[in-house]
Design a protein around this motif. Structure first.
Motif, PDB file in Angstrom:
ATOM      1  N   LEU A 139       0.420  11.046 156.807  1.00 34.44           N
ATOM      2  CA  LEU A 139       1.167   9.951 157.760  1.00 34.44           C
ATOM      3  C   LEU A 139       2.178  10.853 158.384  1.00 34.44           C
ATOM      4  N   TRP A 140       1.422  10.987 159.614  1.00 30.24           N
ATOM      5  CA  TRP A 140       2.386  11.521 160.761  1.00 30.24           C
ATOM      6  C   TRP A 140       2.726  10.610 161.501  1.00 30.24           C
ATOM      7  N   PRO A 141       4.025  10.366 161.890  1.00 30.78           N
ATOM      8  CA  PRO A 141       5.083  11.330 161.861  1.00 30.78           C
ATOM      9  C   PRO A 141       6.028  11.408 160.396  1.00 30.78           C
ATOM     10  N   GLU A 142       5.691  10.575 159.700  1.00 33.67           N
ATOM     11  CA  GLU A 142       6.481  10.222 158.346  1.00 33.67           C
ATOM     12  C   GLU A 142       6.812  11.715 157.793  1.00 33.67           C
ATOM     13  N   SER A 143       5.504  12.441 157.922  1.00 29.29           N
ATOM     14  CA  SER A 143       5.831  13.742 156.947  1.00 29.29           C
ATOM     15  C   SER A 143       6.828  14.787 157.826  1.00 29.29           C
ATOM     16  N   ILE A 144       6.787  14.415 159.134  1.00 30.69           N
ATOM     17  CA  ILE A 144       7.921  15.347 159.932  1.00 30.69           C
ATOM     18  C   ILE A 144       9.369  15.078 159.438  1.00 30.69           C
ATOM     19  N   LYS A 145       9.578  13.979 159.133  1.00 26.97           N
ATOM     20  CA  LYS A 145      10.881  13.675 158.544  1.00 26.97           C
ATOM     21  C   LYS A 145      10.984  14.296 156.974  1.00 26.97           C
ATOM     22  N   THR A 146      10.181  14.165 156.421  1.00 26.84           N
ATOM     23  CA  THR A 146       9.948  14.546 154.891  1.00 26.84           C
ATOM     24  C   THR A 146      10.095  15.991 154.707  1.00 26.84           C
ATOM     25  N   VAL A 147       9.557  16.935 155.654  1.00 33.02           N
ATOM     26  CA  VAL A 147       9.995  18.127 155.565  1.00 33.02           C
ATOM     27  C   VAL A 147      11.335  18.697 156.338  1.00 33.02           C
ATOM     28  N   GLY A 148      12.025  17.665 156.929  1.00 35.99           N
ATOM     29  CA  GLY A 148      13.069  18.035 157.588  1.00 35.99           C
ATOM     30  C   GLY A 148      12.960  18.655 158.950  1.00 35.99           C
ATOM     31  N   ALA A 149      11.767  18.650 159.476  1.00 37.01           N
ATOM     32  CA  ALA A 149      11.847  19.368 160.836  1.00 37.01           C
ATOM     33  C   ALA A 149      12.423  18.540 161.806  1.00 37.01           C
ATOM     34  N   MET A 150      12.522  17.288 161.634  1.00 39.85           N
ATOM     35  CA  MET A 150      13.030  16.448 162.669  1.00 39.85           C
ATOM     36  C   MET A 150      13.731  15.134 161.988  1.00 39.85           C
ATOM     37  N   GLU A 151      14.918  14.964 162.368  1.00 38.15           N
ATOM     38  CA  GLU A 151      15.604  13.814 162.008  1.00 38.15           C
ATOM     39  C   GLU A 151      15.162  12.360 162.497  1.00 38.15           C
ATOM     40  N   ASP A 152      15.371  11.389 161.963  1.00 43.70           N
ATOM     41  CA  ASP A 152      15.123  10.216 162.489  1.00 43.70           C
ATOM     42  C   ASP A 152      15.591  10.046 163.714  1.00 43.70           C
ATOM     43  N   SER A 153      15.049   9.333 164.825  1.00 46.79           N
ATOM     44  CA  SER A 153      15.468   9.222 166.275  1.00 46.79           C
ATOM     45  C   SER A 153      14.684   8.320 166.801  1.00 46.79           C
ATOM     46  N   VAL A 154      15.219   7.820 168.138  1.00 45.44           N
ATOM     47  CA  VAL A 154      14.163   7.177 169.028  1.00 45.44           C
ATOM     48  C   VAL A 154      13.186   7.535 169.434  1.00 45.44           C
ATOM     49  N   TRP A 155      12.907   8.881 169.445  1.00 45.26           N
ATOM     50  CA  TRP A 155      11.763   9.676 169.777  1.00 45.26           C
ATOM     51  C   TRP A 155      10.617   9.438 168.636  1.00 45.26           C
ATOM     52  N   LEU A 156      11.051   9.716 167.031  1.00 41.37           N
ATOM     53  CA  LEU A 156      10.250   9.503 166.053  1.00 41.37           C
ATOM     54  C   LEU A 156       9.879   7.903 165.756  1.00 41.37           C
ATOM     55  N   GLN A 157      10.523   6.990 166.217  1.00 40.65           N
ATOM     56  CA  GLN A 157      10.386   5.418 166.085  1.00 40.65           C
ATOM     57  C   GLN A 157       9.419   5.298 167.240  1.00 40.65           C
ATOM     58  N   ALA A 158       9.473   5.847 168.053  1.00 38.08           N
ATOM     59  CA  ALA A 158       8.415   5.528 169.177  1.00 38.08           C
ATOM     60  C   ALA A 158       7.019   6.151 168.827  1.00 38.08           C
ATOM     61  N   MET A 159       7.027   7.337 168.146  1.00 36.59           N
ATOM     62  CA  MET A 159       5.781   7.745 167.634  1.00 36.59           C
ATOM     63  C   MET A 159       5.061   7.090 166.629  1.00 36.59           C
ATOM     64  N   GLU A 160       6.110   6.381 165.598  1.00 38.71           N
ATOM     65  CA  GLU A 160       5.859   5.454 164.754  1.00 38.71           C
ATOM     66  C   GLU A 160       5.079   4.201 165.281  1.00 38.71           C
ATOM     67  N   ARG A 161       5.649   3.772 166.276  1.00 35.21           N
ATOM     68  CA  ARG A 161       4.732   2.632 167.025  1.00 35.21           C
ATOM     69  C   ARG A 161       3.660   3.110 167.454  1.00 35.21           C
ATOM     70  N   LEU A 162       3.419   4.188 168.112  1.00 34.31           N
ATOM     71  CA  LEU A 162       2.307   4.754 168.622  1.00 34.31           C
ATOM     72  C   LEU A 162       1.303   4.881 167.591  1.00 34.31           C
ATOM     73  N   GLU A 163       1.662   5.243 166.536  1.00 34.25           N
ATOM     74  CA  GLU A 163       0.761   5.395 165.093  1.00 34.25           C
ATOM     75  C   GLU A 163       0.095   4.091 164.880  1.00 34.25           C
ATOM     76  N   LEU A 164       1.066   3.086 164.632  1.00 32.03           N
ATOM     77  CA  LEU A 164       0.322   1.686 164.145  1.00 32.03           C
ATOM     78  C   LEU A 164      -0.483   1.100 165.430  1.00 32.03           C
ATOM     79  N   PHE A 165      -0.187   1.530 166.842  1.00 25.44           N
ATOM     80  CA  PHE A 165      -0.808   1.080 167.786  1.00 25.44           C
ATOM     81  C   PHE A 165      -2.416   1.443 167.469  1.00 25.44           C
ATOM     82  N   LEU A 166      -2.592   2.660 167.324  1.00 28.06           N
ATOM     83  CA  LEU A 166      -3.820   3.479 167.187  1.00 28.06           C
ATOM     84  C   LEU A 166      -4.609   3.069 165.857  1.00 28.06           C
ATOM     85  N   TYR A 167      -3.789   2.655 164.674  1.00 30.12           N
ATOM     86  CA  TYR A 167      -4.795   2.016 163.608  1.00 30.12           C
ATOM     87  C   TYR A 167      -5.112   0.687 163.851  1.00 30.12           C
ATOM     88  N   ARG A 168      -4.398  -0.052 164.878  1.00 26.76           N
ATOM     89  CA  ARG A 168      -4.926  -1.398 165.143  1.00 26.76           C
ATOM     90  C   ARG A 168      -5.898  -1.332 166.114  1.00 26.76           C
TER      91      ARG A 168
END
Length: 423
Positions: A139-168
């Motif tokens: 589950l990427w980018p969720e795993s990025i937050k889990t390991v602390g490589a990057m904090e929650d941000s607008v950029w990560l939220q945008a990637m999560e929207r892209l992630e859901l777009f690709l699933y759909r």
């Protein structure tokens, strides 16, 4: 059927994505299908090209009947978020261009963990007018937050929207765990399009082997030692500092600075010393080696990544395999692929991962589960298996019996049936 498969990693790289993709594609070729894999020049995890390869615009090769097209990418070590993102983006572009030029496929598969590869798969599906399958390995980018490589941000939220777009937009999602499937359903993805094909084991390579005594001697492991080993990536997610702490507790030398409670717990060490073996590379490898040297861990041995064909020799040295991830909710949804290789080799596991994978360990009776990041609990598990030979024998038998239920060939055919329906 002509299958186009997009992946960052492929042999001679030896990580889990490379192994799964190769073993599935090999089975599909044996079933009479044509398979083309677009991937990078092998360089994982150090960011160094393997011998015999160059980072060319593209280069073809054939591996056991699989047509492999390696494309140019920005190569970097598996450390640092910004550089790795450039690596992923470069493959997204070069993989797309290459995908336009190969013979028109019947179905296109893109694999994670990072989903820029699946951006390529989706785009190619539009241009080539063929169905796109999203293989979900993490589950990427969720795993990025889990390991602390990057904090929650607008950029990560945008990637999560892209992630859901690709699933759909995919024709189907192939998840490696039931937990990932439940996660996607909870986020609004149609359950009918999600199919679970777990990781498994190539039983032609991973099977019961006698210990390689010459290799054992070469590594300096005493003949009577009980060996607990970790084989895999040394990354931020794996928290292998826990193994170092356990090794420190279990040194047999009374002057080694062990904690008194560990010494009392392990009176048998004078008879059977405990050794730890860590094989692999990753973002935390050098830091772990430095810390082990500072701690004076003479009962812990580091080995760099070895060629794929050599890995079973090192598995044969282990009395017990350590599987470990950080203590985090996201990792309760993960099933480490090495669990199945341990089954095939008949090696009981000490499983420091909560969730679905722990349920498999307990259901199949192939090892003991301990709390992640708890070195004391890891020590207790090692000692129990070193001392209770009846329990050890039972777990070993259960491993060999369970392995056939996770045969990679069978799982590859299950995924192939889905691809055939979509095509």
């Amino acid at each position: 059927m002509n299958i186009l498969f997009l992946t960052d990693n492929f042999p001679p790289e030896v990580n889990a994505p490379a192994s799964r993709t190769f073993e599935h594609c090999r089975e599909w070729v044996r079933a009479g299908h044509e398979v083309t894999v677009i991937c990078t020049a092998p360089n994982f995890p150090k960011g160094e090209l393997f011998a015999g390869y160059r980072n060319r615009l593209w280069q073809w090769e054939a591996i056991e009947g699989i047509r492999v097209l390696r494309v140019w990418t920005y190569i970097t070590a598996n450390v640092g978020f910004a550089k790795r993102t450039l690596d992923y983006l470069s493959f997204m572009v070069s993989g797309f261009l290459a995908g336009l030029l190969v013979r028109r496929p019947d179905v296109i598969v893109g694999t994670s963990p990072q989903f820029f590869t699946n951006c390529t798969g989706w785009a190619l599906s539009l241009f080539r007018r063929r169905p796109f399958v999203f293989e979900l390995r993490d589950l990427w980018p969720e795993s990025i937050k889990t390991v602390g490589a990057m904090e929650d941000s607008v950029w990560l939220q945008a990637m999560e929207r892209l992630e859901l777009f690709l699933y759909r937009r995919s024709a189907a999602v192939v998840s490696v765990t039931e937990s990932f499937k439940r996660n996607l359903i909870s986020r609004g993805i149609d359950s009918d399009k999600i199919h679970v094909v777990t990781n498994g084991v190539d039983l032609s390579r991973f099977h019961l082997l006698a210990p390689d005594l010459a290799l054992r001697e070469q590594l300096g492991i005493p003949a009577k030692a009980f060996v607990a080993g970790y084989i895999g990536t040394h990354g931020m997610a794996h928290a292998l500092e826990t193994v170092l702490e356990a090794a420190a507790m279990m040194r047999s030398d009374s002057d080694s600075g062990r904690k008194p409670d560990a010494r009392a717990m392990n009176d048998s060490l004078a008879i059977q010393p405990i050794y730890f073996l860590l094989l692999g590379d990753g973002a935390r490898k050098q830091a772990l080696k430095t810390k082990a040297a500072e701690m004076g861990l003479d009962n812990l041995i580091f080995v760099d990544t070895v060629p794929k064909a050599e890995v079973p020799r090192y598995w044969s040295l282990l009395d017990v395999s350590i599987i470990h991830l950080r203590k985090a909710d996201n990792f309760t949804q993960v099933i480490p692929s090495k669990l199945f290789e341990c089954m095939g080799m008949g090696i009981p596991v000490l499983h420091g991962v909560a969730g679905e994978s722990a349920e498999i360990v307990q259901r199949e009776g192939v090892g003991l589960v301990f709390e992640p990041e708890n070195a004391q609990a890891l020590c207790g598990g090692v000692l129990r298996l070193a001392q209770d030979r009846a329990l050890y024998g039972d777990l070993r038998e259960h491993c060999l019996a369970a392995a056939s239920r996770y045969d990679r060939s069978t799982l590859a055919r299950r995924m192939l049936a889905l691809l055939e329906r979509l095509a």
